[in-house]
Design a protein around this motif. Structure first.
Motif, short mmCIF file in Angstrom:
data_model
loop_
_atom_site.label_atom_id
_atom_site.label_comp_id
_atom_site.label_asym_id
_atom_site.label_seq_id
_atom_site.Cartn_x
_atom_site.Cartn_y
_atom_site.Cartn_z
N LYS A 124 -15.39 -4.54 -1.37
CA LYS A 124 -15.68 -3.44 -0.46
C LYS A 124 -15.13 -3.69 0.95
CE LYS A 124 -19.86 -2.24 -3.04
NZ LYS A 124 -21.34 -2.10 -3.02
N THR A 125 -14.44 -4.80 1.13
CA THR A 125 -13.90 -5.11 2.45
C THR A 125 -12.49 -4.56 2.60
OG1 THR A 125 -13.10 -7.26 1.65
CG2 THR A 125 -15.29 -7.20 2.63
N PHE A 126 -12.10 -4.37 3.86
CA PHE A 126 -10.77 -3.88 4.19
C PHE A 126 -10.09 -4.87 5.13
CE2 PHE A 126 -13.14 -0.09 3.01
CZ PHE A 126 -12.24 0.57 2.18
N PRO A 127 -8.76 -4.91 5.13
CA PRO A 127 -7.83 -4.12 4.32
C PRO A 127 -7.82 -4.59 2.87
CG PRO A 127 -6.62 -5.69 5.63
CD PRO A 127 -8.04 -5.79 6.08
N ALA A 128 -7.57 -3.65 1.95
CA ALA A 128 -7.59 -3.95 0.52
C ALA A 128 -6.20 -4.34 0.02
CB ALA A 128 -8.09 -2.72 -0.24
N THR A 129 -6.20 -5.06 -1.10
CA THR A 129 -4.97 -5.46 -1.78
C THR A 129 -5.11 -5.14 -3.25
OG1 THR A 129 -4.52 -7.25 -0.21
CG2 THR A 129 -3.47 -7.42 -2.37
N MET A 130 -4.04 -4.68 -3.87
CA MET A 130 -4.07 -4.41 -5.31
C MET A 130 -2.68 -4.58 -5.90
SD MET A 130 -4.48 -0.24 -5.30
CE MET A 130 -5.98 -0.33 -4.34
N TYR A 131 -2.65 -4.69 -7.23
CA TYR A 131 -1.40 -4.90 -7.96
C TYR A 131 -1.28 -3.82 -9.03
CZ TYR A 131 -1.78 -9.55 -5.84
OH TYR A 131 -1.90 -10.59 -4.96
N ALA A 132 -0.05 -3.40 -9.31
CA ALA A 132 0.17 -2.35 -10.31
C ALA A 132 1.55 -2.51 -10.93
CB ALA A 132 0.04 -0.97 -9.66
N VAL A 133 1.76 -1.80 -12.03
CA VAL A 133 3.06 -1.76 -12.69
C VAL A 133 3.35 -0.30 -13.03
CG1 VAL A 133 2.08 -2.17 -14.98
CG2 VAL A 133 4.48 -2.72 -14.56
N ALA A 134 4.61 0.10 -12.90
CA ALA A 134 4.98 1.49 -13.17
C ALA A 134 6.40 1.54 -13.72
CB ALA A 134 4.89 2.32 -11.88
N GLY A 135 6.72 2.65 -14.37
CA GLY A 135 8.07 2.89 -14.87
C GLY A 135 8.63 4.15 -14.24
N THR A 136 9.90 4.15 -13.90
CA THR A 136 10.49 5.26 -13.15
C THR A 136 11.09 6.32 -14.07
OG1 THR A 136 12.64 4.16 -12.99
CG2 THR A 136 11.03 3.73 -11.23
#
Length: 492
Positions: A124-136
């Motif tokens: 719940k703290t900021f700034p947040a960090t996240m990881y993702a994967v996507a296809g174009t």
């Protein structure tokens, strides 16, 4: 599930359906880019929840007039139902967001998935960090520019409030600029759907192996190990070799392209189900030698394309499929006949998407081409009989708020009453199924006519295709469309 048309503007072709493609902003494999964060300093973008009001100049007198007439000039704007009057413009209500950011990628992405990380749960703290994967989805004339993008979003700060300014500190992290880091794996085809899975780590000192399965426009299923790419974000100097960009396996059993793919959450060695536009469904399993083997006999029975597949969250041998034939089927992989155990007609149009509740596993949500999304109780579904006509049970809940096709639906990871829905009307909505109002209470809500009381939030987003809740940041939603939007509302 329809694709967005993608033709090159420079060649006089047709732009993305109903909108413009982001300008090419090609990032090299190790390039660090900044968010195109149109929400950070100004709130006049279209990619957010919006309200309609008279456009005001920033002078004190005008602002005072606006404040005095706010109850008259401002009204909730519902996309597809309301129209702006002459002189009116759209303006967001930033007070409804706790966090709101947007970013652009070299090409639009039809599909993405969020990667679980080791930064902790219930953050719940900021700034947040996240990881993702996507296809174009690159332009049809530039297919060789397609890529699988492994991404790290960091510096995701919360919205500034008046009280924040009064209590402002010199905390540089709180005011950090959002950053997008990307590692690219070259592809030669559009990714229709991508899903990630993490194998349990045998050694607690090492990160889990993260695999992705991509259903491509070329009809292939590509399995990649993106563990090195994720590691490179946090270990400076890590080099990704060409060999690490190659797929672990390329599955070619499908004779047509498809959109349906899912990893089993209960088979820890890795098990995959995939479906195509011909109506064929295949199960692929990771072998002891780290190879991959696909059952030669497909599961068949749909008379239309397989649009979505999901494994049961509680039964390791059971999965469900949604199809353009308007049905949802439930299958058991142990069936020698390769026929469905349950078949239910849930729509008279294509069923594009579905989501199986992880908290209450007898609940299943579906979304169709007519804009209706519904919730079903699997305990009411009866086994198939000799009759060729599928059963038509009554849904637990059904909503026709959206006026265009439903493109994504997902249950909240920890609350079995909260659902996120994306649709072709450029909105991403949040719903609370626990809200029940009788007629008298509804009159006192002060809501907009025609808006169900279960509707919590409307986020406007150009060509939104898919949305996911972040499993470790409560209330955080990520959507992909012309851009990526990352937001967290005050209401969830």
């Amino acid at each position: 599930m329809s694709k967005r048309a993608a033709e090159d503007h420079e060649d006089g072709g047709v732009p993305l359906k109903g909108g413009e493609r982001p300008e090419d902003a090609h990032l090299e494999d190790d390039e660090v880019g900044e968010f195109e964060d149109e929400f950070e300093d100004e709130y006049e973008s279209e990619d957010e929840i919006i309200e309609a009001g008279v456009d005001g100049r920033p002078d004190a007198e005008r602002e005072e007039e606006e404040r005095a007439a706010m109850d008259v000039d401002q009204q909730t704007f519902i996309v597809g139902r309301h129209k702006l009057e002459p002189g009116q413009t759209l303006a967001p209500d930033p007070s409804t967001y706790e966090m709101l950011h947007a970013l652009s990628t070299p090409w639009p992405c039809l599909s993405f998935d969020i990667i679980k990380d080791n930064l902790g749960n219930d953050r719940k703290t900021f700034p947040a960090t996240m990881y993702a994967v996507a296809g174009t989805q690159a332009d049809s004339k530039r297919e060789k520019e397609n890529q699988l993008m492994v991404m790290k979003f960091s510096g995701l700060s919360r919205m500034e409030r008046e009280q924040d300014e009064e209590d402002s500190s010199d905390d540089e992290d709180e005011d950090a600029d959002p950053i997008l880091e990307s590692k690219s794996i070259p592809l030669t085809s559009t990714t229709n759907r991508i899903r990630a899975y993490q194998l349990p780590a045998s050694d607690s000192s090492r990160p889990p192996t993260t695999l992705t399965a991509s259903m491509t426009e070329a009809g292939q299923v590509l399995i990649h190990d993106i563990t090195p790419h994720l590691t490179s974000f946090d270990i400076p100097g890590t080099i990704i070799t060409p060999q690490q960009n190659k797929p672990l396996s390329t599955l070619r059993m499908h004779k047509s392209e498809g959109y349906a793919v899912d990893w089993s959450p209960l088979v820890t060695t890795g098990k995959l189900v995939t479906g195509d536009n011909d109506g064929s469904i295949y199960v692929t399993t990771r072998t002891a030698g780290e190879g991959w083997t696909t059952d030669s006999r497909p599961f068949t029975g749909h008379t239309g394309s397989v649009e979505e597949l999901q494994w049961s969250p509680s039964e390791r041998n059971v999965f469900a499929s949604a199809s353009s034939d308007g049905t949802i089927k439930v299958w058991d992989v142990r069936s020698k006949s390769r026929t469905a155990a349950l078949t239910v007609q849930v729509s008279n149009t294509d069923v594009n998407v579905m989501s199986w509740s992880r908290q209450t596993t007898h609940l299943l949500a579906s979304g169709a081409d007519d804009g209706v999304w519904a919730v079903w109780d699997l305990r009411q579904w009866k086994p198939n009989t000799s009759s060729s006509t599928p059963a038509k049970p009554t849904p637990v809940a059904s909503f026709d708020f959206h006026k265009e096709q439903i493109t994504s639906v997902e249950w909240h990871p920890t609350d079995d009453s909260i659902v996120a829905v994306a649709a072709g009307d450029n909105t991403l909505t949040l719903w609370d199924l626990a809200v029940e109002l009788d007629d008298e209470e509804s009159k006192d809500t002060g809501g907009v006519s025609g808006v169900p009381p279960q509707l919590l939030f409307v986020h406007y987003m150009e060509h939104v295709k898919e949305c996911h809740w972040h499993p470790q940041i409560p209330g955080c939603v990520v959507g992909t469309g012309d851009t990526f939007n990352v937001f967290k509302t005050i209401s969830v």
